[in-house]
Design a protein around this motif. Structure first.
Motif, PDB file in Angstrom:
ATOM      1  N   ALA A 396       0.836  -1.204   0.000  1.00  0.00           N
ATOM      2  CA  ALA A 396       0.000   0.000   0.000  1.00  0.00           C
ATOM      3  C   ALA A 396       0.871   1.255   0.000  1.00  0.00           C
ATOM      4  CB  ALA A 396      -0.939  -0.020   1.206  1.00  0.00           C
ATOM      5  N   GLU A 397       1.946   1.244   0.809  1.00  0.00           N
ATOM      6  CA  GLU A 397       2.838   2.403   0.856  1.00  0.00           C
ATOM      7  C   GLU A 397       3.554   2.598  -0.493  1.00  0.00           C
ATOM      8  OE1 GLU A 397       5.209   1.193   4.138  1.00  0.00           O
ATOM      9  OE2 GLU A 397       3.932   2.202   5.643  1.00  0.00           O
ATOM     10  N   GLN A 398       3.955   1.493  -1.120  1.00  0.00           N
ATOM     11  CA  GLN A 398       4.601   1.595  -2.425  1.00  0.00           C
ATOM     12  C   GLN A 398       3.635   2.137  -3.475  1.00  0.00           C
ATOM     13  OE1 GLN A 398       5.917  -2.442  -2.910  1.00  0.00           O
ATOM     14  NE2 GLN A 398       7.886  -2.090  -1.869  1.00  0.00           N
ATOM     15  N   TYR A 399       2.359   1.752  -3.367  1.00  0.00           N
ATOM     16  CA  TYR A 399       1.362   2.275  -4.303  1.00  0.00           C
ATOM     17  C   TYR A 399       1.194   3.776  -4.125  1.00  0.00           C
ATOM     18  CZ  TYR A 399      -3.138   3.079  -6.556  1.00  0.00           C
ATOM     19  OH  TYR A 399      -4.148   3.570  -7.336  1.00  0.00           O
ATOM     20  N   VAL A 400       1.203   4.252  -2.876  1.00  0.00           N
ATOM     21  CA  VAL A 400       1.101   5.695  -2.616  1.00  0.00           C
ATOM     22  C   VAL A 400       2.290   6.423  -3.228  1.00  0.00           C
ATOM     23  CG1 VAL A 400       1.132   7.471  -0.811  1.00  0.00           C
ATOM     24  CG2 VAL A 400      -0.313   5.442  -0.563  1.00  0.00           C
ATOM     25  N   ASP A 401       3.497   5.825  -3.108  1.00  0.00           N
ATOM     26  CA  ASP A 401       4.676   6.453  -3.701  1.00  0.00           C
ATOM     27  C   ASP A 401       4.527   6.578  -5.222  1.00  0.00           C
ATOM     28  OD1 ASP A 401       5.866   6.710  -1.241  1.00  0.00           O
ATOM     29  OD2 ASP A 401       7.041   4.855  -1.396  1.00  0.00           O
ATOM     30  N   ARG A 402       3.943   5.559  -5.843  1.00  0.00           N
ATOM     31  CA  ARG A 402       3.782   5.594  -7.302  1.00  0.00           C
ATOM     32  C   ARG A 402       2.812   6.688  -7.729  1.00  0.00           C
ATOM     33  NH1 ARG A 402       3.824  -0.058  -6.649  1.00  0.00           N
ATOM     34  NH2 ARG A 402       1.565  -0.204  -6.966  1.00  0.00           N
ATOM     35  N   ILE A 403       1.688   6.812  -7.029  1.00  0.00           N
ATOM     36  CA  ILE A 403       0.727   7.849  -7.438  1.00  0.00           C
ATOM     37  C   ILE A 403       1.237   9.242  -7.053  1.00  0.00           C
ATOM     38  CG2 ILE A 403      -1.233   6.267  -7.310  1.00  0.00           C
ATOM     39  CD1 ILE A 403      -2.074   7.588  -4.726  1.00  0.00           C
ATOM     40  N   ARG A 404       2.132   9.325  -6.034  1.00  0.00           N
ATOM     41  CA  ARG A 404       2.724  10.620  -5.679  1.00  0.00           C
ATOM     42  C   ARG A 404       3.583  11.143  -6.842  1.00  0.00           C
ATOM     43  NH1 ARG A 404       3.538  12.513  -0.687  1.00  0.00           N
ATOM     44  NH2 ARG A 404       3.503  10.439   0.248  1.00  0.00           N
ATOM     45  N   ALA A 405       4.255  10.189  -7.518  1.00  0.00           N
ATOM     46  CA  ALA A 405       5.104  10.575  -8.639  1.00  0.00           C
ATOM     47  C   ALA A 405       4.295  11.111  -9.809  1.00  0.00           C
ATOM     48  CB  ALA A 405       5.948   9.372  -9.084  1.00  0.00           C
ATOM     49  N   GLN A 406       3.011  10.702  -9.894  1.00  0.00           N
ATOM     50  CA  GLN A 406       2.156  11.145 -10.995  1.00  0.00           C
ATOM     51  C   GLN A 406       1.317  12.364 -10.616  1.00  0.00           C
ATOM     52  OE1 GLN A 406      -0.218   7.823 -12.438  1.00  0.00           O
ATOM     53  NE2 GLN A 406       1.285   6.383 -11.617  1.00  0.00           N
ATOM     54  N   ALA A 407       1.378  12.770  -9.360  1.00  0.00           N
ATOM     55  CA  ALA A 407       0.465  13.800  -8.875  1.00  0.00           C
ATOM     56  C   ALA A 407       0.853  15.185  -9.389  1.00  0.00           C
ATOM     57  CB  ALA A 407       0.441  13.806  -7.355  1.00  0.00           C
ATOM     58  N   ARG A 408      -0.133  16.042  -9.535  1.00  0.00           N
ATOM     59  CA  ARG A 408       0.096  17.428  -9.879  1.00  0.00           C
ATOM     60  C   ARG A 408       0.591  18.176  -8.640  1.00  0.00           C
ATOM     61  NH1 ARG A 408      -4.749  16.313 -12.681  1.00  0.00           N
ATOM     62  NH2 ARG A 408      -5.987  17.017 -10.903  1.00  0.00           N
ATOM     63  N   PRO A 409       1.273  19.319  -8.856  1.00  0.00           N
ATOM     64  CA  PRO A 409       1.709  20.091  -7.679  1.00  0.00           C
ATOM     65  C   PRO A 409       0.510  20.526  -6.862  1.00  0.00           C
ATOM     66  CG  PRO A 409       2.789  20.877  -9.688  1.00  0.00           C
ATOM     67  CD  PRO A 409       1.718  19.938 -10.128  1.00  0.00           C
ATOM     68  N   ALA A 410       0.752  20.716  -5.604  1.00  0.00           N
ATOM     69  CA  ALA A 410      -0.315  21.192  -4.729  1.00  0.00           C
ATOM     70  C   ALA A 410      -0.710  22.600  -5.151  1.00  0.00           C
ATOM     71  CB  ALA A 410       0.152  21.185  -3.284  1.00  0.00           C
ATOM     72  N   PRO A 411      -1.983  22.968  -5.018  1.00  0.00           N
ATOM     73  CA  PRO A 411      -2.416  24.326  -5.367  1.00  0.00           C
ATOM     74  C   PRO A 411      -1.681  25.373  -4.539  1.00  0.00           C
ATOM     75  CG  PRO A 411      -4.286  22.863  -4.950  1.00  0.00           C
ATOM     76  CD  PRO A 411      -3.056  22.142  -4.534  1.00  0.00           C
ATOM     77  N   SER A 412      -1.692  26.600  -5.025  1.00  0.00           N
ATOM     78  CA  SER A 412      -1.047  27.701  -4.327  1.00  0.00           C
ATOM     79  C   SER A 412      -1.566  27.798  -2.910  1.00  0.00           C
ATOM     80  CB  SER A 412      -1.306  29.035  -5.050  1.00  0.00           C
ATOM     81  OG  SER A 412      -0.708  30.094  -4.339  1.00  0.00           O
ATOM     82  N   GLY A 413      -0.629  27.926  -1.967  1.00  0.00           N
ATOM     83  CA  GLY A 413      -1.027  28.014  -0.570  1.00  0.00           C
ATOM     84  C   GLY A 413      -1.000  26.677   0.095  1.00  0.00           C
ATOM     85  N   GLY A 414      -0.864  25.601  -0.705  1.00  0.00           N
ATOM     86  CA  GLY A 414      -0.806  24.274  -0.114  1.00  0.00           C
ATOM     87  C   GLY A 414       0.601  23.943   0.300  1.00  0.00           C
ATOM     88  N   LEU A 415       0.797  22.759   0.736  1.00  0.00           N
ATOM     89  CA  LEU A 415       2.095  22.285   1.169  1.00  0.00           C
ATOM     90  C   LEU A 415       2.424  21.011   0.433  1.00  0.00           C
ATOM     91  CD1 LEU A 415       1.795  22.873   5.006  1.00  0.00           C
ATOM     92  CD2 LEU A 415       3.100  24.226   3.393  1.00  0.00           C
ATOM     93  N   PRO A 416       2.920  21.147  -0.866  1.00  0.00           N
ATOM     94  CA  PRO A 416       3.249  19.943  -1.593  1.00  0.00           C
ATOM     95  C   PRO A 416       4.436  19.235  -0.977  1.00  0.00           C
ATOM     96  CG  PRO A 416       3.950  21.873  -2.830  1.00  0.00           C
ATOM     97  CD  PRO A 416       3.190  22.384  -1.659  1.00  0.00           C
ATOM     98  N   SER A 417       4.564  17.982  -1.317  1.00  0.00           N
ATOM     99  CA  SER A 417       5.622  17.165  -0.745  1.00  0.00           C
ATOM    100  C   SER A 417       6.964  17.618  -1.255  1.00  0.00           C
ATOM    101  CB  SER A 417       5.418  15.699  -1.131  1.00  0.00           C
ATOM    102  OG  SER A 417       4.185  15.264  -0.678  1.00  0.00           O
ATOM    103  N   PRO A 418       7.991  17.480  -0.421  1.00  0.00           N
ATOM    104  CA  PRO A 418       9.350  17.762  -0.891  1.00  0.00           C
ATOM    105  C   PRO A 418       9.679  16.866  -2.056  1.00  0.00           C
ATOM    106  CG  PRO A 418       9.301  17.540   1.504  1.00  0.00           C
ATOM    107  CD  PRO A 418       7.965  17.140   1.006  1.00  0.00           C
ATOM    108  N   GLY A 419      10.296  17.439  -3.069  1.00  0.00           N
ATOM    109  CA  GLY A 419      10.702  16.653  -4.224  1.00  0.00           C
ATOM    110  C   GLY A 419       9.625  16.515  -5.256  1.00  0.00           C
ATOM    111  N   THR A 420       8.433  17.094  -5.047  1.00  0.00           N
ATOM    112  CA  THR A 420       7.376  16.993  -6.039  1.00  0.00           C
ATOM    113  C   THR A 420       7.775  17.778  -7.266  1.00  0.00           C
ATOM    114  OG1 THR A 420       5.735  16.827  -4.317  1.00  0.00           O
ATOM    115  CG2 THR A 420       4.931  17.445  -6.492  1.00  0.00           C
TER     116      THR A 420
END
Length: 443
Positions: A396-420
């Motif tokens: 499950a954690e590996q699946y989250v990592d995979r979709i994190r790599a495909q995710a769009r940046p967080a909207p302005s004012g958000g806190l996207p993940s480091p390395g996004t």
């Protein structure tokens, strides 16, 4: 001493060439046997079985016990097995046997009941008809197991196959009961030629309507012939007309019902020996002819209670084991897997099945991730709305990592993940405007 009035009737029916039913109706002993086997072997089997009970119960005098009655049935079985071994014409013969006898237990009278096969004993009391004996037939077993309905059993092509009969094996399992008799009780012993043609409701109404037991027996035979008469038909109707004050509250009051229930606290079911298998013709056993007695009708109240038998105990143990296994399977299915879904609008990992399994609801594992719904494309959103199942927490954690790599940046004012992707990683805090440089004024 307990006294009876009885009437009996037997008939070949409309299809069979001969009557292979045999009956005995005497003061203190009532027997119905339904013979089977070719070349009159069924007739011989039924006759031998009934005569053995007569010799061991009636001719030897009393008092007798229910154990004596069971032993008489075992001896009858031994006689049949021996005769079949001596005479090739009698090989394969067998018979059902259902009997009721007056027995003693200490200082009180009881009715001892024995049964092998699918002939039956009924009790009519308080206007209600109850089948006392259990049929030892294939369809009856399937019906008791819930694999056939009563309607399906009535028309099943194998409804004439018996699972027990006298004359098949050296030892036979004999069901036995003890019942406390009360004035007004009416008993019916019959072969399957009756109840295969006349349903229980009509049997009950006939027993209620006709006070004389002989009239009732003959009417039941007539109804079976009217219904088709495809088998031999035998009926014995027995009324308890005297119990010598065993029931002191014999008037129709509430107290009578309570006294009768208390008086029936010993209805014992027992079995002896090993079961036999036999294939039955739908027929019955050669008639000894009717033995009619004076009539007295009427119904009297009182349900009966049986002790818990070893069969019931085994059934309960097996049932509890099945229930335990089922509960264990449900718990395993509901707690051994993981899935990725949404907690609110945030991606999260859950333990369990999407939507839960019965009473087991999914449990959130740790805190939701920093991925949000709007960072994912529509297809991933739909997948996570359903819950993406994984075999383990690591998967499950590996699946989250995979979709994190495909995710769009967080909207302005958000806190996207480091390395996004698309996010700067300078010395300034990501997402915050850099501190402006202030030039000193000119000197």
């Amino acid at each position: 001493m307990t006294a009876f009035a009885w009437g009996a009737a037997t008939d070949t029916g409309r299809v069979r060439p001969a009557n292979e039913d045999f009956l005995l109706a005497a003061d203190g002993l009532f027997v119905v046997a339904d013979g089977m086997g070719g070349h009159k072997a069924g007739e011989v089997a039924a006759h031998l079985a009934v005569e053995e009970l007569r010799a061991r119960i009636l001719d030897r005098g009393g008092p007798h016990t229910t154990e004596d009655l069971v032993e008489a049935v075992q001896e009858a079985n031994a006689v049949l097995v021996s005769k079949a071994g001596e005479d090739p014409d009698l090989r394969g013969m067998g018979t059902t046997l259902c009997a009721m006898a007056l027995v003693r237990d200490g200082d009180r009278d009881l009715l001892g009941v024995v049964n092998v096969g699918d002939s039956r004993l009924y009790l009519l009391t308080s206007g209600e008809l109850e089948q006392i004996t259990d049929d030892h037939s294939l369809v009856a077993t399937l019906e008791r197991q819930g694999r056939l309905t009563q309607a399906e059993a009535a028309v099943h092509p194998q409804r004439n196959i018996l699972t027990r009969a006298l004359g098949i094996d050296e030892r036979v399992m004999v069901d036995s009961w003890e019942i406390v008799p009360f004035v007004g009780d009416r008993y019916l012993l019959c072969s399957d030629g009756l109840f295969n043609e006349v349903d229980d409701n009509r049997i009950a109404s006939t027993l209620r309507r006709l006070a004389d037991p002989a009239d009732a027996a003959h009417e039941l035979v007539r109804l079976a012939n009217e219904g088709g008469g495809r088998d031999n038909i035998t009926c014995i109707v027995v009324d308890v007309i005297d119990d010598q004050g065993r029931d002191p509250a014999a008037s129709p009051t509430d107290g009578r019902v309570a006294a009768r229930v208390d008086g029936r606290d010993r209805v014992l079911a027992a079995a002896v020996g090993e079961p036999a298998m036999a294939s039955s013709d739908p027929g019955g056993a050669d008639a000894g002819g009717p033995a009619d007695g004076p009539g007295a009708g009427g119904a009297a109240p009182s349900p009966r209670a049986r002790w818990v038998t070893w069969r019931v105990a085994v059934f309960l143990v097996v049932l509890l084991a099945i229930i335990g296994a089922a509960v264990g399977s449900i718990i395993y299915a509901g707690t051994s897997t993981y899935y990725v879904g949404f907690q609110g609008d945030q991606v999260a990992i859950f333990r369990g099945k999407p939507g839960g399994v019965l009473w087991l609801q999914p449990e959130l594992q740790g805190e939701p991730t920093d991925l949000t719904r709007e960072q994912l494309d529509v297809a991933l959103q739909a997948e996570l709305d359903k819950g993406k199942e994984q075999g383990s927490l690591l998967e499950a954690e590996q699946y989250v990592d995979r979709i994190r790599a495909q995710a769009r940046p967080a909207p302005s004012g958000g806190l996207p993940s480091p390395g996004t992707p698309g996010t700067a990683t300078t010395g300034t805090t990501t997402g915050l405007a850099p501190t402006p440089t202030v030039e000193p004024p000119p000197q």
